[in-house]
Design an enzyme around this catalytic site. Structure first.
Site: not given
Length: 642
Positions: A293, A317-318, A321, A340, A400, A408
């Site tokens: 995003e 979705h992006e 954001h 998310e 990460d 999400y």
């Protein structure tokens, strides 16, 4: 950008940064870069405009910034040389850059820090592609991926989502350059140079962003406009970028939905799109995510180019954001679910607004399977902390490592639960709009969010609404571990589009290895299915162990390995590899150009279970193709040292 009365609660420090951001913060940074294509380096300088925000005895005496694998050459403070030291490198966090200030600064004071530096070959934020790895095969390519803590390998910075700043940039390159900002020059209407001449590209981002949203891409790039500023009253324009060889396919895939998504999201959130431009850049296949995003310029995987517009929901979705994550962001990666969870929730509202409630339900059903897989995976690995929405990271732990669908889908299910608890969308959507209005431009914690939620419903629902909130299992949702949600949310999903897929999966499971029963299936079974229904069918079938004979028939009849749709191919290969090694070689070929971690990681893991030597040898042979983030995660999955 936000109400002056908005007061944030004290935040737990972000343990993934060395920077002394509580004491001093960057308000604007300017990048002056030159791309060295031959050496695959980005070099130049960054200038931080900084303001002292904390009270320190005797005043602020140093600035501490995050770096990782950078070559820092010189530092100036307010135009004068400054002493600096770089701490020993931590494997994950990198090194702290300590800059001695020439004098102490009191709260409210401002000053500038100029750092001359260069990236190195170990920069984890940048993916460099040889010309042969691109679609056109004529020019090299560069792209960045800085989330979560990789910006520090590209820019000496306060690499924490707690800090947002505006930025500007001048980038010198022989190939076109795109940034997550508005281009000032060359003119928007001018075609970009690819003839070997060095051009200066100037960009400006006037809305404050965290470090991980400063993004760059460069290569043989062309543009096609989808909608103009002012069209249908919009204050923004949209378009698509890609290599010339796939610009028409990219344009066709997104032209029908891109502007509609932005307009619908504005209506749902009650706030206009802040960023002026919404473009999509279709990257080469090594890009590790479905989308990223980056402000003004979403980075997208080419696996979205299915040729039937069936996978454009990722762009929805992006776009979402732009309000959740980019405009309102988490204060640390422990609260990543705020980014998310809200984004996925809004994405699914877009599906309902532009298509039907059944499409929203189908998206929740698909997400539930992915969430179950993530929760089960963390259970098996003993990483139960990562099953939580609010993650208690250990000191120096890499965010990460916790990347999964949990923030999400557990997050969006929590918001759906609150929507239902509080009385439905007509009651809950005004709250969401108040949330956007209250926190726009800020970095917040879960406590900030919860406090506002209670304040809103106290004012707009009274004791009865507060009683409903008090009945929510807060600790179970936010801090609970385990493979199940605190509430069975499946009972609330609209399953009308899923029923036919479930019925077909049940027929296949019942057929077993009976050739006569298998012969009764035909391609007409799924002729009316959209991609999401096919995914639901395959995921349901995956819960039943089917024979190698049935797997072969499944592919023969429905052509999942030939259809060119990565979402259905992924699910098919997972089913096939669970039944044996017959498709291992074919899956190993398929994964060689799938840089998106959603595809490459599970397929390498699945191959590794039935043909470990093939999995490891395939990865080692093609490791250079994958972005550094994906490469590290796959190596960890396979137990391979690079």
């Amino acid at each position: 950008m936000t109400s002056p009365s908005t007061v944030l609660l004290p935040h737990t420090p972000d343990h993934a940064t060395y920077s002394n951001y509580v004491s001093v913060e960057t308000t604007h940074l300017h990048l002056d870069w030159t791309i060295n294509w031959e050496k695959q380096l980005v070099g130049g300088s960054v200038k931080h405009e900084m303001k002292v925000v904390g009270e320190e005895e005797g005043g602020l005496k140093e600035v501490v910034l995050d770096t990782r694998d950078l070559e820092v050459k010189r530092v100036e403070v307010d135009g004068k040389d400054a002493k600096f030291t770089i701490s020993a490198a931590h494997e994950t966090l990198g090194s702290a850059l300590h800059i001695a200030l020439p004098t102490s600064y009191a709260k409210g004071n401002t000053f500038e820090v100029l750092i001359n530096y260069s990236t190195t070959a170990d920069c984890s934020a940048l993916g460099w592609l040889e010309a042969s790895q691109t679609k056109g095969g004529l020019h090299p390519y560069l792209y960045s991926q800085s989330q979560a803590i990789h910006a520090r390998s590209l820019i000496p910075s306060q690499d924490t989502p707690s800090i947002k700043s505006t930025y500007s940039a001048s980038v010198h390159s022989t190939l076109p350059v795109l940034l997550s900002a508005i281009r000032i020059s060359p003119s928007i209407s001018a075609p970009l140079e690819t003839g070997g001449k060095t051009v200066e590209y100037k960009y400006e981002q006037k809305v404050k962003v965290p470090s991980y949203l400063i993004a760059i891409a460069a290569g043989n790039l062309v543009y096609k406009e989808i909608s103009k500023q002012g069209e249908n009253g919009a204050s923004w324009r949209t378009g698509v970028w890609s290599e010339p060889e796939q610009i028409e396919a990219s344009y066709w895939e997104f032209k029908e939905d891109q502007a509609k998504f932005v307009a619908a999201a504005e209506k749902l959130t009650g706030r206009s799109y802040d960023w002026g431009v919404y473009d999509v850049l279709v990257l080469p296949p090594a890009f590790p995510y479905g989308g990223m995003e980056n402000t003004c310029l979403t980075f997208a995987t080419p696996t979205l180019l299915a040729g039937d517009r069936s996978l454009v929901d990722v762009v929805g979705h992006e776009i979402s954001h732009s309000w959740f994550g980019n405009l309102i962001g988490c204060s640390s990666w422990a609260h990543f679910w705020l980014n998310e969870g809200f984004t996925t929730y809004l994405e699914r509202l877009l599906m309902q607004a532009l298509h039907s409630p059944a499409e929203r339900g189908l998206s929740y059903i698909i997400g539930a399977k992915a969430l179950s897989d993530s929760l089960e995976g963390f259970e098996k690995k003993g990483n139960k902390r990562f099953q939580r929405l609010v993650i208690p990271y250990h000191e120096g732990e890499d965010p990460d490592d916790a990347f999964s669908t949990v923030p999400y889908d557990k997050g969006s299910n929590f918001l759906l639960h609150l929507e239902i608890t509080m009385g439905g969308l007509d009651v809950f959507l005004p709250y969401v709009q108040s949330y956007v209005k209250t926190f726009a431009g800020l970095s917040i914690s879960t406590d900030d969010w919860k406090a506002h939620l209670y304040a809103y419903f106290t004012k707009n629902g009274g004791p009865e609404a507060v009683k409903k909130l008090d009945g929510v299992q807060w600790d179970a949702w936010l801090n609970g571990e385990g493979t199940k949600l605190p509430v069975d949310m499946s009972q609330f999903y609209d399953a009308s589009l899923a029923d036919a897929a479930y019925d077909l999966a049940a027929r296949w499971a019942a057929a077993g290895s009976d050739e006569k029963k298998l012969a009764a299936f035909s391609k007409e079974d799924i002729a009316s299915f959209g991609t999401s229904q096919k995914v639901v069918f395959l995921e349901k079938l995956e819960t039943s162990s089917i024979s190698p004979l049935a797997v072969a028939k499944l592919d023969e009849i429905y052509s999942f390995t030939q259809a060119g749709n990565a979402e259905t191919a992924l699910r098919f290969y997972e089913i096939a590899l669970a039944s044996g090694d017959a498709y291992a070689q074919q899956a190993a070929v398929w994964v060689q150009d799938k840089g998106r971690m959603k595809f490459c990681r599970p397929i390498f893991v699945a191959i590794n279970k039935v043909a470990p030597e093939l999995a490891k040898s395939t990865f080692k042979e093609h490791a250079g193709f994958y972005h550094p983030i994906a490469r590290r995660m796959i190596a960890k999955d396979l137990g391979v040292k690079l």
